[in-house]
Design a protein around this motif. Structure first.
Motif, mmCIF file in Angstrom:
data_model
loop_
_atom_site.group_PDB
_atom_site.id
_atom_site.type_symbol
_atom_site.label_atom_id
_atom_site.label_comp_id
_atom_site.label_asym_id
_atom_site.label_seq_id
_atom_site.Cartn_x
_atom_site.Cartn_y
_atom_site.Cartn_z
ATOM 1 N N PRO A 63 0.813 -1.220 0.000
ATOM 2 C CA PRO A 63 0.000 0.000 0.000
ATOM 3 C C PRO A 63 0.843 1.265 0.000
ATOM 4 O O PRO A 63 1.996 1.269 0.445
ATOM 5 C CB PRO A 63 -0.802 -0.115 1.296
ATOM 6 N N GLY A 64 0.260 2.342 -0.493
ATOM 7 C CA GLY A 64 0.938 3.630 -0.475
ATOM 8 C C GLY A 64 1.036 4.201 0.923
ATOM 9 O O GLY A 64 0.280 3.817 1.820
ATOM 10 N N PHE A 65 1.957 5.131 1.102
ATOM 11 C CA PHE A 65 2.126 5.759 2.409
ATOM 12 C C PHE A 65 2.702 7.156 2.248
ATOM 13 O O PHE A 65 3.258 7.511 1.202
ATOM 14 C CB PHE A 65 3.049 4.922 3.305
ATOM 15 N N VAL A 66 2.544 7.958 3.291
ATOM 16 C CA VAL A 66 3.116 9.295 3.356
ATOM 17 C C VAL A 66 4.347 9.237 4.248
ATOM 18 O O VAL A 66 4.322 8.578 5.297
ATOM 19 C CB VAL A 66 2.104 10.311 3.930
ATOM 20 N N VAL A 67 5.422 9.895 3.849
ATOM 21 C CA VAL A 67 6.638 9.857 4.654
ATOM 22 C C VAL A 67 6.344 10.363 6.067
ATOM 23 O O VAL A 67 5.571 11.308 6.252
ATOM 24 C CB VAL A 67 7.769 10.702 4.017
ATOM 25 N N PRO A 68 6.927 9.739 7.077
ATOM 26 C CA PRO A 68 6.616 10.083 8.466
ATOM 27 C C PRO A 68 6.896 11.536 8.837
ATOM 28 O O PRO A 68 6.264 12.068 9.754
ATOM 29 C CB PRO A 68 7.516 9.124 9.267
ATOM 30 N N ASP A 69 7.836 12.178 8.141
ATOM 31 C CA ASP A 69 8.176 13.556 8.508
ATOM 32 C C ASP A 69 7.315 14.592 7.783
ATOM 33 O O ASP A 69 7.633 15.773 7.782
ATOM 34 C CB ASP A 69 9.659 13.841 8.275
#
Length: 211
Positions: A63-69
């Motif tokens: 799945p896609g994700f957004v960088v934690p920062d």
């Protein structure tokens, strides 16, 4: 691809549930001539924010994700040069990845796109594109969405959203995310040989949801 088939795909992915609206209501709100047209069916960030929409992305079973920062992703909105229709769903025409603008910084790319009579994509449009055509995201051929920026003072935050493929770095969450679609950022003044600048020819409004 006809808009009608794209709407079916979004519903199959669970868009209505994610947006907290009735599926039939979403279909009826977009009924009409636009369903029989071609172009990209885009999800407005007011319907589903970019961070939540990213989770619907998939590549190689990951799945896609957004960088934690990038915890402030919700603060990134359309720049004044971009007119986004005020409807939950709308059509974007003539979408291009912007490969010819690789190794060009976002600051340099924006005036070039505007001079061509085109409009830069915003982040949710880029995500919407990949939901319909995942193969658009290729190694060394990814793209930035410079139509989305975070206001800061009289200008913008120096970060610009981009979508590319994770290499499984520790900052991404490790090897379990290797090869996954990734929403991250790059500096507005930096150039990258593997990132184009996605743009479109125009946008057409859908219809408003009714209570």
């Amino acid at each position: 691809m006809f808009v009608a088939s794209q709407l079916d795909r979004l519903l199959d992915l669970g868009l209505a549930e994610l947006a907290g609206v009735d599926e039939d209501q979403l279909v009826e709100s977009f009924g009409g001539d636009l369903l029989c047209t071609t172009g990209l069916l885009a999800v407005h960030p007011s319907l589903v924010p970019a961070a939540r929409l990213t989770a619907l992305l998939e590549r190689g079973g990951k799945p896609g994700f957004v960088v934690p920062d990038m915890t402030d992703l919700a603060a990134f909105g359309p720049i004044p040069q971009v007119e986004v229709p005020d409807t939950p769903l709308y059509v974007v025409t003539g979408v291009e990845r912007g490969d010819d603008l690789r190794d060009v910084s976002p600051d340099e790319a924006l005036p070039r796109i505007l001079e061509r009579g085109r409009t830069p994509l915003i982040l949710t449009e880029g995500i919407s594109w990949l939901l319909q055509q995942p193969a658009v995201l290729e190694p060394n051929h990814c793209f930035m969405t410079i139509g989305s920026r975070k206001p800061k003072g009289a200008g913008y935050d120096k970060r610009v959203p981009a979508i590319w493929i994770s290499g499984g770095a520790p900052r991404d969450g490790g090897l379990e995310r290797d090869g996954a679609p990734k929403v991250g950022w790059c500096w507005a003044g930096n150039r990258h040989t593997w990132l184009g600048h996605a743009s479109a020819a125009g946008r057409q409004a859908g219809a408003a949801l009714t209570a």
